[in-house]
Design an enzyme around this catalytic site. Structure first.
Site, short mmCIF file in Angstrom:
data_model
loop_
_atom_site.label_atom_id
_atom_site.label_comp_id
_atom_site.label_asym_id
_atom_site.label_seq_id
_atom_site.Cartn_x
_atom_site.Cartn_y
_atom_site.Cartn_z
N GLU A 1 -8.69 -11.43 3.08
CA GLU A 1 -8.25 -10.14 3.61
C GLU A 1 -7.01 -10.35 4.48
O GLU A 1 -6.99 -11.23 5.32
CB GLU A 1 -9.38 -9.55 4.46
CG GLU A 1 -9.11 -8.16 4.95
CD GLU A 1 -8.63 -7.27 3.81
OE1 GLU A 1 -9.44 -6.94 2.95
OE2 GLU A 1 -7.43 -6.93 3.79
N LYS B 1 -4.56 -18.07 2.64
CA LYS B 1 -4.94 -17.25 3.80
C LYS B 1 -4.66 -18.00 5.09
O LYS B 1 -4.07 -17.47 6.05
CB LYS B 1 -6.42 -16.88 3.68
CG LYS B 1 -7.04 -16.26 4.90
CD LYS B 1 -6.57 -14.84 5.13
CE LYS B 1 -6.92 -14.37 6.51
NZ LYS B 1 -7.48 -13.08 6.65
N CYS C 1 -8.18 -14.29 14.22
CA CYS C 1 -7.73 -15.14 13.12
C CYS C 1 -6.77 -16.26 13.48
O CYS C 1 -6.93 -17.39 13.02
CB CYS C 1 -7.09 -14.28 12.03
SG CYS C 1 -8.30 -13.37 11.09
C1 UDX Z 1 -3.71 -11.18 11.70
C2 UDX Z 1 -2.83 -11.12 10.46
O1 UDX Z 1 -1.66 -10.34 10.76
C3 UDX Z 1 -3.59 -10.50 9.30
O2 UDX Z 1 -2.81 -10.53 8.11
C4 UDX Z 1 -4.88 -11.30 9.07
O3 UDX Z 1 -5.66 -10.71 8.06
C5 UDX Z 1 -5.70 -11.37 10.35
O4 UDX Z 1 -4.90 -11.91 11.41
P1 UDX Z 1 -4.53 -9.45 13.54
O5 UDX Z 1 -4.94 -10.67 14.29
O6 UDX Z 1 -5.52 -8.35 13.35
O7 UDX Z 1 -4.03 -9.85 12.07
O8 UDX Z 1 -3.26 -8.79 14.27
P2 UDX Z 1 -1.70 -9.15 14.32
O9 UDX Z 1 -0.94 -7.88 14.24
O10 UDX Z 1 -1.32 -10.21 13.37
O11 UDX Z 1 -1.51 -9.69 15.81
C6 UDX Z 1 -2.07 -10.91 16.25
C7 UDX Z 1 -1.60 -11.21 17.68
O12 UDX Z 1 -0.23 -11.56 17.69
C8 UDX Z 1 -1.76 -10.04 18.64
O13 UDX Z 1 -2.24 -10.51 19.88
C9 UDX Z 1 -0.35 -9.50 18.76
O14 UDX Z 1 -0.13 -8.84 19.98
C10 UDX Z 1 0.45 -10.79 18.68
N1 UDX Z 1 1.84 -10.59 18.24
C11 UDX Z 1 2.10 -10.09 17.00
C12 UDX Z 1 2.88 -10.96 19.08
O15 UDX Z 1 2.66 -11.43 20.21
N2 UDX Z 1 4.16 -10.80 18.64
C13 UDX Z 1 4.47 -10.30 17.40
O16 UDX Z 1 5.66 -10.22 17.07
C14 UDX Z 1 3.40 -9.93 16.55
#
Ligand code: UDX
Ligand code: ADP
Length: 465
Positions: free
Chosen positions: A162, A221, A277
Site C-alpha cells: 500500500e 515498498k 512507515c
Molecule cells: C508514507 C508514504 O508516503 C506512503 O507512500 C506509505 O504508504 C506510508 O508511509 P505517511 O507516513 O502516511 O506515508 O505520510 P507522509 O506524507 O509520507 O509523511 C511522513 C512524515 O514525513 C510526516 O511526519 C511528514 O510530516 C514528514 N514530511 C513529509 C516532512 O517532514 N517533509 C516532507 O517534505 C514530507
C-alpha cells in the site's frame, strides 16, 4: 489459464491501511462483498459507529455510504476467511522490541498468527494478499505456514504493498500513482495476479497497474519509503546548515525542486519525519543489508534515521536553550501532536519526542491537537519511556491553541494543521509570558507577523528569525 471470479473479499486487520483500503474497494466494486475483520472488538465497534477509529478526510462519507450494503466490519474472522475468494492481510508489522533483531527487524507475530488462522479456516482455493509493510521474503514465510498447516486450502500468496499516505488516504486510494502486485511467475501465480488486477481495474487504468515477481514487489515498498525518508533527512541536514549560514531552507528547496530531475515534493524541512512507515521501513532495510553481508549499504541508510533523530533533538534542545537553559516548571505550549496534519495517528510523531524531552527537563507541557486525545498522547509518551507520574504532574491537554498558550513561556508548532496558519497570534502573544518564544517546527506560520507582534522566533532552516 482459467479466470478466477472474485465475489467476496476479506481483510484481516481494521487499521489505518485495512479500513480505508477496503472502504475504497467496496465503493468502487459494488458487486463484491467486503468483510473487514479484526480481533480488537473496540476497534470494530468504532468502525460500526459514527466515530470511526481512524480520522481521515473523506473516509466517513464512504464508510457511511457502503457499510451494511457490501462493506461489513466484524470480529468474525473465521467466517470471513472461510467465505472469501481473496484475503488481504493488513495487520501491523511494528519494529521488534525484543530478541533477535530487536529495534530493527519487523515483528511478524501478527502476520504469522493471521497465516495460522487462514490455514485453519480456509477451504478450497484462496488468494492471500500481503498488504502490510514487511521485509522481503515474508510472502514465502506466509506460504510455508499455510502449506504446513492447512488441510484442504490451496493458496496463492501475492504482495500488494500500500502506498497511501495518511491524511490523504482516500485521494491516494482513488487515484493511485500505481498499483503494484507481485506474485509467483507460475501459471497459478499469474492467474491470481490477474484476479487481483481485475479488482483494481474497476477504477485504476491498467497501465498504472504493475505486476512483478514477489520479491521485487516486497522490496519496492521498503525502497520507496526509504527514498522518501532520505529526501526529508537530506533537506533537514541542509536546514541546519541554513540556520548557520543565512540561507533560507524553503528558498533552497524551491530552487532545487524546480530541477525536473529532483522535483519539488518531499523537500519540506521539518522537525523530523514520523508515521508508522518511514522509520520502521528504513530500519528494516538496514537490517536486511546487514543480514545479506552489506554493512556499507546498511550504514548508508542508517544515516537517514540518525539525521532524523538529530533533527528532533536539535529542536527540543533549542527550546530549552532559549528558556535560559532550564525548562523546569515553565509552561511550554505545543500545537499539534499527530505526526502530520489530517490524521489522529501518533506513531513515531516528532511532536512526541519533543514533548518527551521537555517533560524530562521538568517543563509543564500544554498540548493542543484537534484530533489526538489526551489518552492517545499519554499512551504514546509512555511508549517513549515517560513515567505516569511525570505525565500526571506535567502534561496538560487543552481544547484550543489559545488555552495552551495561556501563561506559557514558549510555544512550539509541531504539526502543520491548517488552523495553525491562521490563528489569532496577537491574542496568543498577549496571553503568554514575556519574552514570548515561538518555535515553528513546520514553517507554516506567518513569520513576518510573528516577529512584528514581538515574538522571539526560531524556525527550522531560517537563520535571522
Ligand atoms: C508514507 C508514504 O508516503 C506512503 O507512500 C506509505 O504508504 C506510508 O508511509 P505517511 O507516513 O502516511 O506515508 O505520510 P507522509 O506524507 O509520507 O509523511 C511522513 C512524515 O514525513 C510526516 O511526519 C511528514 O510530516 C514528514 N514530511 C513529509 C516532512 O517532514 N517533509 C516532507 O517534505 C514530507
Ligand atoms: P496499519 O497502519 O498497518 O493499518 P494498525 O495497527 O492500524 O496498522 O492496524 C492493524 C490491525 O490489525 C489492528 O487493529 C489489530 O488489532 C489487527 N490485528 C492484528 N493481528 C490480528 C489477527 N491475527 N487477526 C485479526 N486482526 C489482527
Amino acid at each position: 489459464m482459467s479466470k478466477i471470479k472474485i465475489n467476496r473479499i476479506c481483510c484481516i486487520g481494521a487499521g489505518y491501511v485495512g479500513g480505508p483500503t477496503m472502504a475504497m474497494i467496496a465503493e468502487k466494486c459494488p458487486h463484491i462483498r467486503v468483510d473487514v475483520v479484526d480481533i480488537n472488538e473496540a476497534r470494530i465497534a468504532a468502525w460500526n459507529s459514527s466515530t470511526l477509529p481512524v480520522y481521515e478526510p473523506g473516509l466517513g462519507e464512504i464508510v457511511e455510504r457502503n457499510r451494511g450494503k457490501n462493506l461489513f466490519f466484524s470480529t468474525g474472522v473465521e467466517d470471513a476467511i472461510r467465505d472469501a475468494d481473496i484475503i488481504f492481510v493488513s495487520v501491523g508489522t511494528p519494529t521488534k522490541s525484543y530478541g533477535l533483531g530487536a529495534g530493527r527487524a519487523a515483528d511478524l507475530c501478527y502476520i504469522e498468527s493471521s497465516a495460522r488462522m487462514i490455514a485453519e479456516h480456509a477451504k478450497g482455493p484462496k488468494i492471500i494478499v500481503e498488504k502490510s509493510t514487511i521485509p522481503v521474503r515474508t510472502a514465502q514465510a506466509i506460504a510455508t505456514i499455510l502449506d504446513a498447516n492447512s488441510i484442504d486450502g490451496q493458496f496463492q500468496v501475492l504482495s500488494n504493498p500500500e502506498f497511501l499516505a495518511e491524511g490523504t488516504a482516500m485521494e491516494d486510494l482513488a487515484k493511485p500513482d500505481r498499483i503494484l502486485i507481485g506474485g509467483e511467475q507460475t501459471e497459478e501465480g499469474l492467474a491470481a495476479i490477474e484476479a487481483l488486477v481485475s479488482v483494481y481495474a474497476h477504477w485504476v487504468e491498467k497501465t498504472n497497474i504493475i505486476t512483478t515477481n514477489l520479491w521485487s514487489s516486497e522490496l519496492s515498498k521498503l525502497v520507496a519509503n526509504a527514498f522518501l525518508a532520505q529526501r526529508i533527512s537530506s533537506i533537514n541536514s541542509i536546514s541546519a546548515l541554513c540556520e548557520e549560514t543565512g540561507a533560507d531552507v524553503d528558498e533552497v528547496a524551491r530552487a532545487i525542486g524546480m530541477d525536473s530531475r529532483i522535483g519539488p515534493k518531499f523537500l519540506k524541512a521539518s522537525v523530523g519525519f514520523g508515521g508508522s512507515c518511514f522509520q520502521k521501513d528504513v530500519l528494516n532495510l538496514v537490517y536486511l543489508c546487514e543480514q545479506f553481508g552489506l554493512p556499507e549499504a546498511a550504514e548508508y541508510w542508517d544515516q537517514v534515521l540518525q539525521v532524523n533523530d538529530w533533527q528532533k533533538k536539535r529542536f527540543s534542545t533549542k527550546i530549552v536553550q532559549s528558556l535560559f537553559n532550564t525548562a523546569m516548571n515553565k509552561r511550554v505550549a505545543v500545537l499539534g501532536y499527530a505526526f502530520k496534519k489530517d490524521t489522529n495517528d501518533t506513531r513515531e510523531t516528532a511532536s512526541g519526542y519533543v514533548c518527551r524531552d521537555l517533560l524530562i527537563e521538568g517543563a509543564q507541557v500544554a498540548v493542543y491537537d484537534p484530533q489526538v486525545s489526551l489518552q492517545g498522547m499519554k499512551e504514546h509518551l509512555i511508549y517513549l519511556g515517560v513515567s505516569e507520574d511525570i505525565l500526571e504532574k506535567q502534561l496538560v491537554s487543552c481544547d484550543s491553541a489559545l488555552e495552551a498558550a495561556k501563561g506559557a513561556h514558549a510555544i512550539a508548532v509541531l504539526t502543520e494543521w491548517d488552523e495553525f496558519k491562521t490563528l489569532d497570534y496577537a491574542a496568543v502573544y498577549d496571553s503568554m509570558l514575556k519574552p514570548a518564544q515561538f518555535f515553528d517546527g513546520r514553517n507554516v506560520c506567518p513569520h513576518k507577523d510573528l516577529k512584528e507582534l514581538g515574538f522571539d522566533l526560531y524556525a527550522i532552516g531560517k537563520s535571522d528569525s
